[in-house]
Design an enzyme around this catalytic site. Sequence first.
Site, PDB file in Angstrom:
ATOM      1  N   ASP A 341       1.060  -1.168  -0.002  1.00 27.47           N
ATOM      2  CA  ASP A 341       0.015   0.015   0.040  1.00 27.47           C
ATOM      3  C   ASP A 341       0.819   1.164   0.117  1.00 27.47           C
ATOM      4  OD1 ASP A 341      -2.060   1.707   0.437  1.00 27.47           O
ATOM      5  OD2 ASP A 341      -1.926   1.753   2.513  1.00 27.47           O
ATOM      6  N   LYS A 342       0.795   1.956  -0.797  1.00 22.82           N
ATOM      7  CA  LYS A 342       1.649   3.378  -1.078  1.00 22.82           C
ATOM      8  C   LYS A 342       1.623   4.030   0.053  1.00 22.82           C
ATOM      9  CE  LYS A 342       0.477   6.793  -3.641  1.00 22.82           C
ATOM     10  NZ  LYS A 342       0.421   7.583  -2.749  1.00 22.82           N
TER      11      LYS A 342
END
Length: 384
Positions: A341-342
């Site tokens: 997840d960025k």
Amino acid sequence: MMAEHTCQHDHTKTEGHSHTHDHGTLPRNIYFVGLLLFILALFVPNQWVKDGFYFAAVLLAGYHISWEGIEDTIKSTRANRRFTPNVHLLMLLAAIGSMVIGNFNEAALLILIFAGAHFLEEYAEGQSRREITNLLKLNPTEARLVGPDGKAKKIAASEIKKGDILQVLPGDQLATDGVILSGTSAINEASINGESIPREKTTGDEVYGSTINGNGTFLMEVTKDSSETVFAKILSVVEAAQSNQSPTETRIKKIEPIYVTVVFIAVPLFILTAPFLFGWDWYTSFYRGIVMMIAASPCALAASAVPASLSAISNLAKKGILFKGSNYLTNFAQIKAVAFDKTGTLTVGKPTVTEAVFADTIDRAEAAAVIVSMEKQANHPLAD
């Protein structure tokens, strides 16, 4: 032959020993005294004094694990109604046997390694417990209940019931899960989803306990008791992780009492039959039987999974990463690909202005002043 046996012996709760003893600092301090005596003995030329130092190291470093071995064996035997020894007892008898045949240094080394692993495990577990305690501090303790007269009063979070109306002021921690009835705000939900940027919430949106309200004020209706919230479920999962074990650890726990029992039977049988089978004298038979007992200690089996998982979970907890248990940690061995997840994982999640581009026909200073005055009226993270 005995001096070559330097395999690290580790005792863990996955070896059938339920680690519920609280030793405090005194046993650890005494252990280090024993370790110091062992080191001093290495430089003492007189053999009698040297052996005396080794013997004192065994007593000081190993008295607590020896007592636990006897105590836990008695308790397990009574509970199971059959002889159920643990690895503590095996190590104690191995050390005693080593001293009987004159190898005081080997006895001291075995006890020091075993007891040292014992304290290292306790330290690692303590690290994980401290991180769990820090997580529990995020659990909300109070809320503002709106009464029939429209006035809000503070109550304990444990008193909240489904259907209650709560008032949430700027900076408040939400006490439980619910739905917004009126008002808008940006809520920091990092404790739930790890997202560092607050989410805009308005009438009809769902909100979660333990999250932090931004600059807005709103009324919410409680939809769950404090024990049923999303955050409460996260806590229960994390607490359950303390008893979660990998398949390897579980197998070790099951076979350890059986293994130790077999060793206890095999060693005396070997000592008694070796003189007749191999023509050895009784001293040689006893000596090699003790060597067999020490070599048979399940250190390799324990060291293959238990200390690795324990140290990994402790180190991760120290860095703020909470694992569900060593069972999930071992799954990393089969990982082929990872999806990240960025925001908040690969990036900081805190927006900053890196560049401003204006058309040539626009006055830069005037336009900047207008933009700033507009954004001051908003409480969105990008506006900040």
